[in-house]
Design a protein around this motif. Structure first.
Motif, PDB file in Angstrom:
ATOM      1  N   PRO B 675       7.838   6.148  -8.464  1.00 54.44           N
ATOM      2  CA  PRO B 675       8.257   7.307  -9.244  1.00 54.44           C
ATOM      3  C   PRO B 675       9.587   7.900  -8.804  1.00 54.44           C
ATOM      4  O   PRO B 675       9.751   8.272  -7.640  1.00 54.44           O
ATOM      5  CB  PRO B 675       7.125   8.310  -9.000  1.00 54.44           C
ATOM      6  CG  PRO B 675       5.974   7.503  -8.492  1.00 54.44           C
ATOM      7  CD  PRO B 675       6.597   6.375  -7.735  1.00 54.44           C
ATOM      8  N   SER B 676      10.544   7.986  -9.729  1.00 59.88           N
ATOM      9  CA  SER B 676      11.841   8.576  -9.410  1.00 59.88           C
ATOM     10  C   SER B 676      11.707  10.054  -9.070  1.00 59.88           C
ATOM     11  O   SER B 676      12.496  10.583  -8.302  1.00 59.88           O
ATOM     12  CB  SER B 676      12.794   8.456 -10.595  1.00 59.88           C
ATOM     13  OG  SER B 676      12.836   7.149 -11.068  1.00 59.88           O
ATOM     14  N   CYS B 677      10.719  10.712  -9.678  1.00 55.45           N
ATOM     15  CA  CYS B 677      10.567  12.148  -9.453  1.00 55.45           C
ATOM     16  C   CYS B 677      10.228  12.460  -8.003  1.00 55.45           C
ATOM     17  O   CYS B 677      10.550  13.511  -7.488  1.00 55.45           O
ATOM     18  CB  CYS B 677       9.482  12.721 -10.369  1.00 55.45           C
ATOM     19  SG  CYS B 677       7.863  11.966 -10.145  1.00 55.45           S
ATOM     20  N   MET B 678       9.566  11.518  -7.326  1.00 56.40           N
ATOM     21  CA  MET B 678       9.108  11.778  -5.964  1.00 56.40           C
ATOM     22  C   MET B 678      10.231  11.702  -4.946  1.00 56.40           C
ATOM     23  O   MET B 678      10.083  12.135  -3.818  1.00 56.40           O
ATOM     24  CB  MET B 678       8.040  10.751  -5.572  1.00 56.40           C
ATOM     25  CG  MET B 678       6.647  11.137  -6.002  1.00 56.40           C
ATOM     26  SD  MET B 678       5.491   9.774  -5.853  1.00 56.40           S
ATOM     27  CE  MET B 678       4.999   9.935  -4.163  1.00 56.40           C
ATOM     28  N   LYS B 679      11.359  11.107  -5.364  1.00 60.41           N
ATOM     29  CA  LYS B 679      12.366  10.755  -4.371  1.00 60.41           C
ATOM     30  C   LYS B 679      13.007  11.944  -3.700  1.00 60.41           C
ATOM     31  O   LYS B 679      13.393  11.864  -2.554  1.00 60.41           O
ATOM     32  CB  LYS B 679      13.433   9.881  -5.016  1.00 60.41           C
ATOM     33  CG  LYS B 679      12.904   8.482  -5.190  1.00 60.41           C
ATOM     34  CD  LYS B 679      13.923   7.534  -5.765  1.00 60.41           C
ATOM     35  CE  LYS B 679      13.221   6.251  -6.164  1.00 60.41           C
ATOM     36  NZ  LYS B 679      13.720   5.705  -7.404  1.00 60.41           N
ATOM     37  N   ASP B 680      13.139  13.049  -4.434  1.00 62.73           N
ATOM     38  CA  ASP B 680      13.948  14.117  -3.874  1.00 62.73           C
ATOM     39  C   ASP B 680      13.284  15.468  -4.050  1.00 62.73           C
ATOM     40  O   ASP B 680      13.845  16.371  -4.631  1.00 62.73           O
ATOM     41  CB  ASP B 680      15.324  14.069  -4.562  1.00 62.73           C
ATOM     42  CG  ASP B 680      16.359  14.847  -3.791  1.00 62.73           C
ATOM     43  OD1 ASP B 680      16.057  15.225  -2.647  1.00 62.73           O
ATOM     44  OD2 ASP B 680      17.442  15.087  -4.326  1.00 62.73           O
ATOM     45  N   CYS B 681      12.075  15.586  -3.571  1.00 66.31           N
ATOM     46  CA  CYS B 681      11.338  16.840  -3.702  1.00 66.31           C
ATOM     47  C   CYS B 681      11.292  17.516  -2.337  1.00 66.31           C
ATOM     48  O   CYS B 681      10.631  17.019  -1.439  1.00 66.31           O
ATOM     49  CB  CYS B 681       9.931  16.555  -4.215  1.00 66.31           C
ATOM     50  SG  CYS B 681       8.849  17.977  -4.135  1.00 66.31           S
ATOM     51  N   PRO B 682      12.021  18.645  -2.166  1.00 70.73           N
ATOM     52  CA  PRO B 682      12.124  19.236  -0.821  1.00 70.73           C
ATOM     53  C   PRO B 682      10.774  19.463  -0.131  1.00 70.73           C
ATOM     54  O   PRO B 682      10.605  19.040   0.999  1.00 70.73           O
ATOM     55  CB  PRO B 682      12.891  20.527  -1.046  1.00 70.73           C
ATOM     56  CG  PRO B 682      13.679  20.287  -2.288  1.00 70.73           C
ATOM     57  CD  PRO B 682      12.847  19.361  -3.135  1.00 70.73           C
ATOM     58  N   PRO B 683       9.794  20.113  -0.779  1.00 66.61           N
ATOM     59  CA  PRO B 683       8.548  20.340  -0.044  1.00 66.61           C
ATOM     60  C   PRO B 683       7.576  19.169  -0.160  1.00 66.61           C
ATOM     61  O   PRO B 683       6.431  19.291   0.240  1.00 66.61           O
ATOM     62  CB  PRO B 683       7.976  21.582  -0.716  1.00 66.61           C
ATOM     63  CG  PRO B 683       8.470  21.513  -2.106  1.00 66.61           C
ATOM     64  CD  PRO B 683       9.773  20.777  -2.090  1.00 66.61           C
ATOM     65  N   ASP B 684       8.010  18.043  -0.711  1.00 69.35           N
ATOM     66  CA  ASP B 684       7.133  16.894  -0.861  1.00 69.35           C
ATOM     67  C   ASP B 684       5.898  17.271  -1.687  1.00 69.35           C
ATOM     68  O   ASP B 684       4.773  16.923  -1.346  1.00 69.35           O
ATOM     69  CB  ASP B 684       6.702  16.408   0.525  1.00 69.35           C
ATOM     70  CG  ASP B 684       6.359  14.927   0.502  1.00 69.35           C
ATOM     71  OD1 ASP B 684       6.507  14.321  -0.570  1.00 69.35           O
ATOM     72  OD2 ASP B 684       5.935  14.398   1.539  1.00 69.35           O
ATOM     73  N   ALA B 685       6.155  18.000  -2.765  1.00 69.68           N
ATOM     74  CA  ALA B 685       5.040  18.524  -3.556  1.00 69.68           C
ATOM     75  C   ALA B 685       4.483  17.486  -4.518  1.00 69.68           C
ATOM     76  O   ALA B 685       3.405  17.650  -5.062  1.00 69.68           O
ATOM     77  CB  ALA B 685       5.500  19.754  -4.348  1.00 69.68           C
ATOM     78  N   ILE B 686       5.233  16.414  -4.750  1.00 72.31           N
ATOM     79  CA  ILE B 686       4.761  15.419  -5.705  1.00 72.31           C
ATOM     80  C   ILE B 686       4.012  14.339  -4.939  1.00 72.31           C
ATOM     81  O   ILE B 686       4.524  13.774  -3.983  1.00 72.31           O
ATOM     82  CB  ILE B 686       5.934  14.798  -6.495  1.00 72.31           C
ATOM     83  CG1 ILE B 686       6.768  15.920  -7.100  1.00 72.31           C
ATOM     84  CG2 ILE B 686       5.410  13.873  -7.583  1.00 72.31           C
ATOM     85  CD1 ILE B 686       7.901  15.441  -7.948  1.00 72.31           C
ATOM     86  N   GLN B 687       2.798  14.121  -5.345  1.00 74.03           N
ATOM     87  CA  GLN B 687       1.938  13.203  -4.621  1.00 74.03           C
ATOM     88  C   GLN B 687       1.389  12.168  -5.566  1.00 74.03           C
ATOM     89  O   GLN B 687       1.384  12.354  -6.773  1.00 74.03           O
ATOM     90  CB  GLN B 687       0.749  13.961  -4.016  1.00 74.03           C
ATOM     91  CG  GLN B 687       1.131  15.081  -3.102  1.00 74.03           C
ATOM     92  CD  GLN B 687       1.544  14.580  -1.745  1.00 74.03           C
ATOM     93  OE1 GLN B 687       1.130  13.507  -1.325  1.00 74.03           O
ATOM     94  NE2 GLN B 687       2.399  15.332  -1.070  1.00 74.03           N
ATOM     95  N   ARG B 688       0.887  11.102  -4.974  1.00 77.12           N
ATOM     96  CA  ARG B 688       0.217  10.104  -5.789  1.00 77.12           C
ATOM     97  C   ARG B 688      -1.139   9.907  -5.153  1.00 77.12           C
ATOM     98  O   ARG B 688      -1.262   9.866  -3.948  1.00 77.12           O
ATOM     99  CB  ARG B 688       1.042   8.831  -5.745  1.00 77.12           C
ATOM    100  CG  ARG B 688       0.263   7.599  -6.086  1.00 77.12           C
ATOM    101  CD  ARG B 688       1.206   6.524  -6.569  1.00 77.12           C
ATOM    102  NE  ARG B 688       0.850   6.257  -7.925  1.00 77.12           N
ATOM    103  CZ  ARG B 688       1.618   5.598  -8.769  1.00 77.12           C
ATOM    104  NH1 ARG B 688       2.796   5.193  -8.407  1.00 77.12           N
ATOM    105  NH2 ARG B 688       1.200   5.370  -9.976  1.00 77.12           N
ATOM    106  N   GLY B 689      -2.156   9.755  -5.979  1.00 78.77           N
ATOM    107  CA  GLY B 689      -3.442   9.563  -5.337  1.00 78.77           C
ATOM    108  C   GLY B 689      -4.556   9.415  -6.326  1.00 78.77           C
ATOM    109  O   GLY B 689      -4.325   9.139  -7.500  1.00 78.77           O
ATOM    110  N   GLY B 690      -5.756   9.605  -5.831  1.00 77.17           N
ATOM    111  CA  GLY B 690      -6.925   9.576  -6.699  1.00 77.17           C
ATOM    112  C   GLY B 690      -7.252   8.176  -7.160  1.00 77.17           C
ATOM    113  O   GLY B 690      -6.564   7.214  -6.846  1.00 77.17           O
ATOM    114  N   LEU B 691      -8.293   8.077  -7.935  1.00 74.86           N
ATOM    115  CA  LEU B 691      -8.758   6.770  -8.384  1.00 74.86           C
ATOM    116  C   LEU B 691      -7.790   6.123  -9.350  1.00 74.86           C
ATOM    117  O   LEU B 691      -7.609   4.921  -9.367  1.00 74.86           O
ATOM    118  CB  LEU B 691     -10.117   6.920  -9.065  1.00 74.86           C
ATOM    119  CG  LEU B 691     -11.264   7.098  -8.100  1.00 74.86           C
ATOM    120  CD1 LEU B 691     -12.562   7.269  -8.843  1.00 74.86           C
ATOM    121  CD2 LEU B 691     -11.330   5.883  -7.170  1.00 74.86           C
ATOM    122  N   GLY B 692      -7.158   6.935 -10.193  1.00 76.60           N
ATOM    123  CA  GLY B 692      -6.264   6.382 -11.203  1.00 76.60           C
ATOM    124  C   GLY B 692      -4.851   6.211 -10.679  1.00 76.60           C
ATOM    125  O   GLY B 692      -3.988   5.748 -11.392  1.00 76.60           O
ATOM    126  N   GLY B 693      -4.597   6.634  -9.448  1.00 78.42           N
ATOM    127  CA  GLY B 693      -3.256   6.526  -8.915  1.00 78.42           C
ATOM    128  C   GLY B 693      -2.288   7.464  -9.589  1.00 78.42           C
ATOM    129  O   GLY B 693      -1.109   7.193  -9.694  1.00 78.42           O
TER     130      GLY B 693
END
Ligand SMILES: Cc1cc2nc3c(=O)[nH]c(=O)nc-3n(C[C@H](O)[C@H](O)[C@H](O)COP(=O)(O)OP(=O)(O)OC[C@H]3O[C@@H](n4cnc5c(N)ncnc54)[C@H](O)[C@@H]3O)c2cc1C
Ligand code: HEM
Ligand code: HEM
Ligand code: SF4
Ligand code: SF4
Lengths: 287, 796
Positions: B675-693
């Motif tokens: 995900p491009s959105c995850m690359k530059d998030c200061p507080p690292d607020a964007i996560q990936r997870g869960g069963l569906g990823g």
């Protein structure tokens, strides 16, 4: 994937409805022979109660489809069941009445039910027909896209006629300004086009832009010199505009048709509910 | 000569200067703008500023806590006055020369400042590009626009043709006469949506556009209706526009060039690279220290803490970093009798991948990481989990179960979990803890950052990835050592979207294994490329022809940016020899593919559809919302359902997006592999997870808007939280309130501010995606790209 409400879960509710209808018919035929079939027999009560519960549940679809946080089932499944079980009412309720119709609130409830069901059947047909027709009509664009194209052409036309004689400018811009799209419910359903155009100070109907196109074509035959080229470009753009308007108008009409039945289906459901309550209360009072 | 010159009065610089003042160190704070903290000044009015990360204590002479932008700026202004900071405004630094003990700092205005030490805290925002014409310093010229509502009935010129310029022009046009000055003859750099808006406004005449034009000067006028004239050079000659205001939106100059001109080195060309620093924030130029966002710490509190610490370090005081207690807590319970620094050193010593990482970076990495001591037999992760963290073994061993017959033991110092880290796909094996093991789990984002700045880490990971892939996919029963020679001959390749990996008819000499990204397989029919299937990451491709010893039967192209590992023919034969049963397994796979191809081949419409889907970038999706226009009745229940279950804002836009045949791709998150959105998030607020990823944004989003800009598909919006209004029954029976799921209700809570929102695949809804479940006809569907083949086949 690609499963519509009609084949949801391999048509599970279709089979449920068939079973329900079959069981009702068998029970009706096996009914004790000396009893006149009627809502007052044991079977009559059973079928009536089943019918009434079904109706309540059918009406509940209006709530369920807007209960977005509901964790159970999908609306597609609900609609599937709604459609098949709703249609089965036609048999279940008719057998309940024992074909004893008259001019009374009981028959009113029955008639209302039938109208609701028929409108529902039309709805299913509309849902299966119009979206596809509209998508093809618009060649996979949205209505907004087409309106944008129309705006572009209008702007283009207005700029182009600026360089032309005053009569052309007047006719084209009045035709653009007086183009009507949409309108009331009836106008949408029937595809009424009340567009007008002003020619020589008189306002004429301009349905489907026919009048203005005819005028432009005639005017083009009178044009001379550099005017000819410019005017024929305008005529061509106007032709494209006419096509876009046809697409828009047809799409609006299809959309109206696709949704119109709901204006019958839902209010009559509520009326049905009222008539049904009256029916049930009255049979208990006069019993 | 000042002892310390602090450059940039952002949170980092302010805190550093305040600490100097507190300790009576002779200092100066140089700030280019006329006010403190330019970056924070530019936040939206009334923005709620967050104090992330919550667990980190603040250490600074000036106050900072979560609150309104205005309050915080006010506190800082009084703060620096109270301690007596020596600040110079309008002092933009353009060069630094000299060396420790004798730096010469030259300013734009020609002055020079002398200092023994320099602290650089200029952030990442860069400086707005100026117009570069006479009169650009005039009162009427401005480079930002906070609140378009402030201006009414003015004549305003916007200079520039980017998104910022267009957005400003559109917003101002509501109440003002607006001109936009575009150097080119079209708006080539603008986003699709903005392009439509500006073209519509120009056509409608609400905005007047000067194409092929550039400013030549600004002339202030005395008296009269307009305070200034803007002189323009246009394609057809000169023009003069009388104005009240000029807003230049020409973008910012990124600070990297400037910083490099000071002699500071960046470890790589990568845009996101940060200068290499010691654990005391010192750069490769002795005496120049780098703190805050420029040094790779993108949050206010971090910047302020560093400001304090760096002054202490320069003065030679032995202070522990503010995060020391956090690390101590993390390491609590580990069987080591040393302090935090000792544990960190020990880790780097024992784990070879981390050996080359500099101390400061490693400390940061461990702050993001988790250290755990699972009991023997505990599951660390399961095969097919959708996690992508990276694990290293500090102590003990772990058991990696690739399949029921293959269990590998990994020893202390080695790592695992790198497959999912690299491919963004599900875990390919299960891992269980061995006796007395201690493992370190590092989040994907931190690892990616590390890989992009430390070449050695990348190399080690790549090599291991290759040999493990070969073992897992081709030779599960062969020990790693025997595979090493084969792995050594394997090559890594990178392909751009649409680049051909191999062509139909080529001689088959290599097998590719897709490491990340995805590819399409197509054949030529009547001179046209007909796409037959889509192959995701973690699968081999090209084995068909190698097995049969023939030529390529199809063309394979990268669908998105793709990395592969290739094995040549000889290595492949060697593998076939060493691994019993491999040939049979591959043959079975080839048969499946043949069947799939035959199904698709007969139908060119489905192939066009496949190409369309790939063209929409869906090759990098893991889960995408599609709408079958043939049965969509346009009721918008999908959007209503999404809004109703997600704080009042729908995360999908049904109408937007392209349609091919009758498959519509609405604007909605596709949960990309990488995900491009995850690359530059200061507080690292964007996560990936869960069963569906699913990729989702947490509550610690600070609202900076980076992800909104970085997402190539425009699925992220900045929105207030609102409460879903109205009860159904009162609406249905009495027509009260708003239709459920429609309309905006009051913004929730006082301190509410715009945060980033996007589709989270309804991870908190018990029944799964609300949009799909609310669709009455079944038109809305969520698919993963592997299902596309079925989709295009079913669709007639
Ligand atoms: C919209 C937005 C919202 C955010 N929200 C939050 C939040 O809620 N919480 C949070 O913790 N973080 C937030 N951040 C991140 C935060 O703003 C930064 O991490 C922080 O400002 C970095 O501080 P800094 O001191 O390193 O640099 P900056 O704050 O960028 O300060 C740099 C200063 O240096 C000056 N300068 C630049 N070049 C020169 C030069 N050549 N000479 C002299 N001076 C110069 C600039 O004018 C500026 O004042 C947000 C960021 C944005 C963009
Ligand atoms: C709880 C549910 C119901 C009960 C208890 C019930 C009861 C009865 C009874 C007792 C009769 C016989 C009346 C008589 O012989 O005069 C009757 C007749 C009838 N019912 Fe129902 N009913 C129910 C539901 C329904 C429904 C759902 C419909 C259709 C919408 C319906 C339509 C009729 C009709 C048309 C008749 C025939 C009227 C007549 O005999 O003149 N009823 N019902
Ligand atoms: C007495 C019987 C029925 C009643 C009382 C009933 C009632 C309703 C109600 C209340 C709604 C909700 C409309 C809304 O809120 O938007 C609805 C929707 C609908 N009904 Fe019926 N209905 C009945 C029978 C049928 C039948 C027999 C069919 C089809 C064969 C049908 C097809 C539909 C369809 C297609 C919808 C629209 C679903 C949607 O768009 O969400 N109904 N009905
Ligand atoms: S706006 Fe996006 S990038 Fe910025 S903090 Fe929020 S989620 Fe992260
Ligand atoms: S999955 Fe949920 S969050 Fe995502 S678009 Fe659908 S309703 Fe919205």
């Amino acid at each position: 994937m690609h499963i519509s409400f009609l084949n949801h879960a391999n048509g599970r509710y279709f089979w449920v409805a068939i079973a329900l209808v079959g069981a009702s018919i068998v029970a009706y035929l096996l009914q004790e022979p000396h009893q006149t079939p009627n809502g007052g027999t044991w079977l009559g009560y059973t079928l009536g109660t089943m019918g009434a519960l079904l109706i309540l549940w059918l009406i509940y679809l209006g709530r369920r489809k807007r209960n977005f946080a509901a964790g159970w089932g999908t609306v597609r499944g609900w609609v599937s069941a709604h459609v098949y079980l709703g249609t089965s009412l036609l048999v279940v309720a008719t057998l309940h009445t024992g074909f004893q119709f008259g001019i009374n609130v009981h028959t009113l409830a029955y008639v209302l039910m039938c109208v609701v069901i028929v409108s529902g059947l039309f709805g299913v047909w509309a849902y299966r027909t119009y979206p596809e027709a509209r998508n093809e009509l618009k060649r996979s664009q949205t209505l907004d896209d087409i309106f944008l194209q129309l705006e572009d052409i209008d702007g283009q036309l207005k700029r182009d006629v600026n360089a032309l004689a005053a009569d052309i400018r007047g006719v084209v811009s009045s035709a653009i300004d007086r183009t009507e799209i949409g309108g009331g419910m009836y106008a949408q359903l029937a595809g009424v086009d009340s567009s007008k155009v002003m020619i020589d100070g008189n306002v004429y109907p301009n349905t489907d832009q026919v009048r203005v196109v005819a005028w432009l074509v005639e005017r083009l035959s009178l044009a001379e010199g550099s005017e000819t080229g410019k005017l024929s470009a305008v005529v061509r753009s106007y032709g494209a505009r006419q096509k876009l308007l046809q697409v828009i108008r047809t799409d609006i009409r299809f959309q109206a048709l696709q949704e119109a039945w709901l204006y019958l289906h839902v209010p009559l459901s509520i009326a049905l509910l009222a008539a049904l309550l009256t029916h049930i209360v009255s049979v208990f009072i006069y019993w | 000569m000042f002892e310390i010159a602090v450059i940039g009065a952002g949170p980092g610089g302010l805190s550093a200067a305040a600490r100097c003042a507190e300790l009576d160190v002779d200092h100066v704070l140089l700030e280019s703008s006329p006010k403190i903290a330019n970056t924070i000044q530019k936040y939206q009015k009334g923005k709620h500023v967050m104090a992330e990360p919550g667990i980190l204590p603040l250490r600074s002479p000036i106050e900072f806590d979560a609150g309104k932008r205005e309050t915080i700026l006010g506190n800082w202004e009084t703060g620096i006055k109270t301690v007596g900071v020596n600040i110079q405004y309008g002092a933009e630094v353009k060069a630094i020369s000299g060396s420790q003990g004798n730096f010469v700092i030259s300013l734009m205005n020609g002055e020079e400042v002398l200092a023994r030490h320099v602290i650089l805290g200029i952030g990442l925002q860069g400086n707005p590009r100026q117009m570069g014409v006479p009169g650009e310093q005039s009162e009427v010229v401005q480079y930002t626009l906070d609140d378009p509502g402030e201006y009414k009935d003015e004549s305003i010129a916007i200079i520039g043709a980017g998104d910022a310029a267009i957005e400003n022009a559109i917003a101002l046009a509501a109440n003002n006469k607006v001109y936009i000055v575009n150097r080119k003859d079209e708006f080539a750099r603008a986003k699709e949506g903005n392009l439509n808006l500006i073209m519509a406004a120009i056509d409608a005449g609400t905005i007047e556009c000067y194409y092929d034009s550039s400013p030549a000067g600004v002339e202030e006028l005395e008296g009269g209706d307009f305070p200034a004239n803007l002189q323009l050079k246009t394609a057809t000659g000169d023009a003069i526009v009388p104005l009240h205001r000029i807003i230049a939106r020409l973008g910012a100059i990124p600070p990297r060039k400037l910083v490099e001109s000071f002699g500071i080195e960046f470890p790589s060309e990568d845009q996101n690279a940060i200068p290499a620093l010691t654990s005391q924030y010192e750069s490769n130029v002795t005496g120049i220290y780098v703190i805050g966002a420029l040094g790779g710490y993108p949050l206010i509190k971090q910047a302020m803490n560093q400001g304090y610490e760096v002054v202490e370090y320069i003065l030679g005081h032995d202070v522990k970093p503010a995060d020391n207690d956090l690390l101590a807590a993390k390491f609590n319970g580990l069987p080591y009798e040393v302090e935090v620094d000792g544990v960190l050193a020990l880790m780097q010593e024992r784990i070879p991948v981390f050996a080359d990482v500099n101390a400061l970076q490693f400390r940061e990495l461990m702050l993001d990481s988790n250290v755990s001591m699972p009991a023997k037999g505990d599951v660390i992760f399961k095969q097919h989990d959708y996690t992508n963290t990276f694990f290293t073994i500090l102590e003990g061993t772990v058991e990696i179960e690739v399949n029921p017959t293959l269990r590998i033991t990994a020893n202390a110092g080695s790592f695992f979990g790198e497959m999912s880290l690299m491919s963004g796909r599900r875990r390919s094996a299960s891992v269980y803890a061995g006796p007395q093991c201690i493992v370190i789990e590092t989040p994907r984002r931190s690892m990616i950052k590390l890989i992009s700045s430390v070449a050695a880490v990348k190399r080690v990971l790549d090599e291991t990835f290759i040999v493990r892939t070969i073992q897992q996919k081709f030779a599960p029963d062969t020990p790693i050592e025997e595979l090493q020679p084969i792995a050594a001959r394997a090559k890594m390749h990178q392909f751009q979207p649409k680049e051909v990996i191999f062509k139909e008819g080529d001689e088959a000499d290599t097998l590719h294994f897709i490491r990340n990204g995805s590819v399409t397989v197509s054949i030529e029919i009547d001179g046209r490329d007909v796409v037959m299937s889509y192959v995701p990451a973690n699968t081999p491709i090209g084995e068909m022809a190698l097995l049969g010893n023939t030529t390529r039967s199809a063309t394979v192209k990268a669908a998105v940016k793709t990395e592969t590992i290739s094995l040549d023919k000889e290595s492949f034969s060697l593998l076939l020899e060493r691994s019993a049963g491999l040939k049979e397994r591959l043959q079975a796979m080839v048969k499946d593919r043949h069947e799939q191809n035959v199904a698709l081949q007969s139908n060119s419409e489905s192939s066009d559809l496949m190409s369309f889907l790939m063209g929409q970038g869906l090759g990098e999706a893991t889960d995408v919302l599609l709408i079958d226009e043939n049965i969509c009745v346009g009721c918008d229940l999908c959007e209503s359902a999404c809004a109703a279950t997600h704080d009042g804002t729908s995360r999908l836009n049904r109408k937007a997006g392209p349609t091919f045949a009758h498959i519509h791709v609405p604007t909605s998150c596709r949960h990309c592999e990488d995900p491009s959105c995850m690359k530059d998030c200061p507080p690292d607020a964007i996560q990936r997870g869960g069963l569906g990823g699913e990729v989702f944004i947490g509550d610690n989003c600070i609202g900076c808007g980076n992800c909104e800009r970085n997402c190539p598909y425009g699925v992220i919006q900045m929105a207030y939280k609102t409460e879903a209004p109205s009860s159904y029954w009162s609406w249905m029976l009495f027509g009260l309130g708003q239709k459920p799921g429609r309309g905006k209700a009051a913004v929730v809570g006082e301190s509410s501010f715009k945060q980033a929102v996007k589709c989270d695949m309804c991870k908190d809804q018990s029944g799964g995606p609300s949009c799909v479940r609310a669709c009455p006809t079944g038109a809305a569907m969520r698919l993963s790209p592997e299902d596309f083949v079925d989709l295009v086949n079913v669709v007639r």
